[in-house]
Design an enzyme around this catalytic site. Structure first.
Site, mmCIF file in Angstrom:
data_model
loop_
_atom_site.group_PDB
_atom_site.id
_atom_site.type_symbol
_atom_site.label_atom_id
_atom_site.label_comp_id
_atom_site.label_asym_id
_atom_site.label_seq_id
_atom_site.Cartn_x
_atom_site.Cartn_y
_atom_site.Cartn_z
ATOM 1 N N HIS A 179 0.846 -1.195 0.000
ATOM 2 C CA HIS A 179 0.000 0.000 0.000
ATOM 3 C C HIS A 179 0.880 1.244 0.000
ATOM 4 O O HIS A 179 1.851 1.322 0.757
ATOM 5 C CB HIS A 179 -0.919 -0.008 1.219
ATOM 6 C CG HIS A 179 -2.063 -0.964 1.077
ATOM 7 N ND1 HIS A 179 -1.913 -2.234 0.575
ATOM 8 C CD2 HIS A 179 -3.378 -0.831 1.378
ATOM 9 C CE1 HIS A 179 -3.074 -2.846 0.570
ATOM 10 N NE2 HIS A 179 -3.983 -2.017 1.055
ATOM 11 N N LYS A 624 -13.520 5.801 6.229
ATOM 12 C CA LYS A 624 -13.855 6.772 5.178
ATOM 13 C C LYS A 624 -15.376 6.810 4.945
ATOM 14 O O LYS A 624 -15.936 7.838 4.592
ATOM 15 C CB LYS A 624 -13.121 6.385 3.893
ATOM 16 C CG LYS A 624 -13.357 7.314 2.717
ATOM 17 C CD LYS A 624 -12.369 7.020 1.614
ATOM 18 C CE LYS A 624 -12.797 7.656 0.309
ATOM 19 N NZ LYS A 624 -13.854 6.892 -0.371
#
Length: 980
Positions: A179, A624
């Site tokens: 990532h 999120k």
């Protein structure tokens, strides 16, 4: 040439008193003036000043005095502003930054960034130093150590034998991912390692000339760092990411993981009667390594069958090189003569098999045995990876077909030593190697496959259409089926021996690619062993059919056989759901109940998966989606419900935590997070992702890596077996406070979503007030920053979302909505409206004191609030052209921050970091060096967006400004450490 200086006490004193680029905002006094004697200065401050002074000398030498003076002037202004907090000092700092010429901006960005790099090195060194000092002074096991964990387990009534039995069933796995949150180049990280090594030499007494040489090497390395390009010129490839990850095995995992097992075995043994009374039997490995690199294709078009094969080829080559080196060294060390010690018959036979021609080793059976093992290993490299890796001349020998065969030969050597007064000789190298083979095999790390459920759906839709699959006599259009009919047709296909895939049909590129990677997985398992690939993770799992689809695809690519009749499933990859969003987390337990209720699945779990089913939980997307409080409460609730479901089906639950580095993405201290897990969710089975800058921070070298791995293992054992008082009362806490938490979670979610998804123009605010577009150009990963080429919050990945907010010092993913929820509960009461305000406050204070979940939630949030800086955030808001929008959004963020801090202080009854003075001081010092980078970044963004590149060379100027912006991103990330 830089003149060497002595590293005696007088040198340290001179460093402390010198008015140069030496020290982060010195809260002990003006760093420009004379400081107290070295007796009052901590080792950490001494190291930071040494590194800062050396960096200053390098800058002055390489860039010249004028640039050095500009940097020093900014440094003094930043320190003064942080120390005294006067607005005029802040305005002066901003004015000085606006006056910077283009070339000066580049040097300033590099200088402050590299100082933060060097401060990180010093802090890591100090952490290790303090751990050793604590052990020496307190003389007892510290929480998070293996010794402390074993003492806790023993105190709870477990014997060493019982602990061994639990360890034999344990699965503790850090999973390295690619990532994109690591902004440093590998060349930079390698130089960091060299600088850290020289810093360690400072603790060793040296003669004057040796001390001068140490300082010379340190200065040379920092000069190399200054003259090494900070930024990558091209985007990382998947192969680059594979190689970067492999470097941590050489620096850390090869040494620490086997030693961790050996140390645990020693703690569990009964006291030895003599020094030679040593049991060298390797423990069954309880800690392994995992990886997503090369197999995680969710949203990354660059991952395919070739990258999967290359990942495992490179992993195999890496571990075989390690084994070859160790066996060669072992042969050099085992010089035992047959005339002085009697080998076992098995060892003698292994030595006779050797074709070693040297007459000098005829009476050295151990060396001859090692030469034969080396020859077989050399042949194994050719068989597995198609090329020779052995650096020593050898002869033709049969290759090992499995790592177990290699381990068996090593055990022959080890057993012979143990039986003939050589148990301590075994401990010199061989015991470590035997344990390493048990852990790493020939595959090194288990590579997970991961793909989004919508891709699987499209592939199945095409396959069924081409094969003219029928359900109830009608041709199937899979994508249009109801969920119930999807389940029916998928279960029908699982019992169907007829292939669904035809070699005569030309499928779409997507379907061809998916089938190819699964076929490659089957081939790699045959080649490197089943441990090479064990899991297939389904991102965005929303229904039961999302999981069944993966079983069909495995069946069509040779990973599993059709479940015909009473056949017992033995092979295949474990299908692992990934529940990411808030709705997915809420549905997850229901989906798993349905999954485990299917007879064909239940049989597979029981026989092919040894009674274990893994579930992955996503921290990033849930945050999120719903904000910090709702994300963590939804995760907590999902975990508790999953425990109930798995208990009902008599199946062991293994949770895989998809955590990031920032608190908003599940980051925070691993030990505390694991200990705070709901009872029954750890159970000696845990995997968690390690990514980006967190891999570097936790595993940069063997010393730091050992500390983190020990924390990980100790926390897992304590959470599973120790039965802490907090865990014993968890059900009571959840019952007593659950209704209030659910109400506050919904309130926090509403507040968060109203800002992020309900405020008109918020997307424009985000894309103009943060460096999100510039982050996308950083070349820090092979994966795109968005799932789609659109500027929508919904399509943006959670990593750049969190990373961008951290850059502008408004890390709202780690706190927004919490203040509103807590204050409304306090004022309105929600489900506790019958109670008065004082009683509700007392309940919140009780939750913070007694409930591990809530206590950890607040503790992690506290660190994020402490890193928030509204003044700097306001400077970024000024980049938003629409003044009305700017004021509307920022004022809401500002108000929520103040509310959250006020509620935190009311509940905990202390200010931010008031109970952690060292961290408070460290952050205050760091901020004086991060602040100028933030102001410089804002200024450069303003110039770029205003198009103020010079008229005669606009492209060159724009490129220079872009590089400077990227350098500020690099430095801010280094200063904040866990921002991704």
């Amino acid at each position: 040439m830089i003149r060497p200086r002595r590293l005696a006490t007088s040198t340290r004193h001179r460093l402390i008193c010198a008015p140069v680029f030496t020290h982060a905002s010195n809260t002990l006094g003006d760093p420009v003036k004379s400081a107290p004697s070295t007796d009052t200065i901590s080792p950490l401050r001494q190291d930071i000043r040494l590194l800062g002074r050396t960096l200053g000398e390098v800058i002055r030498e390489c860039e010249g005095r004028p640039i050095y003076d500009v940097i020093e002037k900014l440094r003094r202004a930043a320190v003064k502003f942080r120390r005294e907090g006067l607005d005029r000092d802040g305005r002066m700092l901003e004015r000085q930054i606006r006056k910077l010429a283009a070339g000066e901006a580049n040097s300033v960005a590099r200088a402050f960034s590299y100082f933060l790099h060097l401060s990180n090195i010093a802090e890591d060194r100090d952490q290790t130093r303090r751990q050793r000092t604590q052990w020496q002074t307190e003389g007892q096991a510290t929480p998070g150590s293996l010794l402390h964990a074993v003492e806790q387990l023993t105190a709870s009534g477990l014997s060493g034998r019982r602990i061994r039995q639990h360890l034999a069933q344990a699965c503790i796995v850090p999973v390295l991912t690619a990532h994109p949150t690591e902004v440093q180049r590998k060349s930079t990280l390698d130089l960091h390692q060299g600088i850290a090594q020289q810093l360690r030499q400072l603790d060793i007494p040296h003669a004057p000339l040796e001390a001068a040489h140490t300082q010379e090497r340190l200065t040379g390395l920092i000069a190399s760092l200054w003259q090494t390009r900070m930024l990558r010129q091209s985007k990382l490839t998947v192969l680059d990411e594979i190689d970067n990850a492999l470097s941590y095995y050489t620096s850390t995992f090869f040494s620490t993981l086997p030693q961790l097992h050996l140390d645990m075995a020693a703690l569990l043994r009964k006291p030895a009667k003599t020094p030679f009374d040593v049991d060298n039997t390797p423990l069954p490995p309880f800690a392994h390594m995992g990886s997503w690199i090369g197999g995680d294709r969710d949203g990354n078009p660059n991952v395919n069958a070739s990258t999967l094969e290359e990942a495992l080829l490179r992993q195999c080559a890496h571990v075989l090189r390690y084994y070859l080196t160790e066996v060669h060294e072992l042969g050099a060390e085992l010089s035992l003569s047959q005339s002085l010690t009697q080998p076992s018959p098995e060892l003698a036979e292994l030595a006779r098999t050797s074709q070693d021609p040297s007459s000098h080793r005829q009476d050295e059976p151990y060396r001859r045995a090692c030469i034969h093992i080396y020859a077989r290993l050399a042949a194994t490299t050719v068989a597995l990876i198609g090329r020779r890796l052995a650096r020593r001349n050898t002869y033709e020998a049969p290759a090992y077909t499995t790592a177990a065969e290699f381990a068996a030969d090593l055990r022959i050597v080890a057993t012979s030593l143990d039986r003939h007064h050589g148990s301590l000789i075994n401990r010199l190298r061989l015991a470590h190697l035997c344990q390493a083979v048990e852990i790493f095999g020939f595959h090194l790390a288990t590579v997970d496959l991961r793909q989004s459920s919508d891709v699987h759906e499209r592939v199945l839709d095409e396959l069924m259409k081409q094969a003219e699959v029928r359900l109830d006599g009608r041709l199937v259009q899979y994508a249009r089926l109801s969920e119930a009919d999807r389940i029916r047709v998928l279960r029908q296909e699982l019992r169907e021996p007829r292939p669904l895939v035809s070699p005569w049909v030309e499928y779409s590129a997507e379907t061809t690619k998916e089938l190819a990677i699964l076929r490659m997985a089957a081939a790699c398992r045959q080649r490197f062993g089943a441990a090479a690939i064990r899991q297939s993770i389904v991102s965005h799992t929303e229904t039961l059919s999302d999981l069944l689809e993966v079983l069909i695809l495995q069946q069509e690519t040779g990973l599993i056989a059709p479940t015909v009749g009473d056949s017992t499933p033995q092979e295949g990859l474990m299908v692992v759901p990934l529940f990411e969003t808030i709705p997915d987390l809420e549905l997850g337990p229901e989906i798993m109940d349905a999954w485990l209720s299917l007879p064909e699945v239940s049989a597979r779990v029981r026989h092919a998966q040894h009674g274990i089913q893994e579930v992955m939980l996503g921290y990033s997307d849930s945050n999120k989606d719903g904000g910090y409080l709702t994300s963590h409460w939804s995760l907590y609730q999902a975990e508790r419900r999953l425990v109930e479901v798995f208990r009902k089906h008599r199946t062991r639950l293994r949770l895989f935590h998809g955590r990031g580095g920032s608190v908003g993405r599940g980051g925070g201290p691993s030990y505390d997070s694991i200990i705070a897990q709901p009872p029954g969710t750890v159970n000696n089975q845990i995997r968690l992702t390690e990514q980006g800058e967190i891999i570097q921070g936790r595993y940069k070298n063997a010393e730091v890596g050992r500390s983190h791995l020990e924390l990980f293992v100790a926390a897992t054992l304590e959470a599973s077996l120790a039965g802490t008082p907090d865990a014993q009362h968890e059900d009571q806490h959840a019952t007593a406070f659950g209704e209030a938490m659910a109400w506050m979670s919904q309130t926090a979610r509403d507040a968060y979503r109203d800002l992020v998804y309900g405020t008109e123009g918020f997307t424009e605010y985000f894309f103009t007030s943060t460096p999100i577009r510039e982050i996308a150009g950083l070349n820090i990963g092979s994966r795109p920053s968005s799932r789609k080429a659109l500027e929508r919050i919904e399509d943006l990945r959670a990593i750049p979302w969190s990373f961008s907010w951290a850059q502008c010092r408004l890390p709202l993913p780690g706190w927004y909505g919490v203040g509103t929820a807590l204050s409304r509960y306090l004022e309105d009461g929600g489900p506790d409206h019958a109670l008065d305000r004082a009683t509700r406050l007392l309940r919140l204070q009780t939750m913070a004191r007694d409930w591990p979940f809530f206590r950890t939630l607040l503790s992690n949030m506290e660190q994020v609030l402490a890193k928030t800086d509204l003044a700097i955030g306001r400077a970024y808001a000024e980049l938003v052209p629409d003044k009305t929008l700017r004021k509307q959004v920022f004022s809401r963020i500002e108000a929520e921050y103040h509310t959250t801090v006020r509620m935190f202080e009311d509940i905990t009854r202390h200010g931010l970091l008031a109970h952690d003075a060292p961290l408070q001081a460290a952050l205050a010092e760091r901020f004086a060096y991060i602040d100028p980078l933030n102001h410089l970044q804002v200024e450069l963004l303003r110039r770029m967006r205003a198009g103020t590149a010079s008229a005669h060379r606009p492209n060159e100027q724009e490129s220079r400004d872009q590089r400077a912006i990227h350098m500020t991103i690099n430095g801010i990330a280094a200063g904040l450490r866990n921002s991704g």
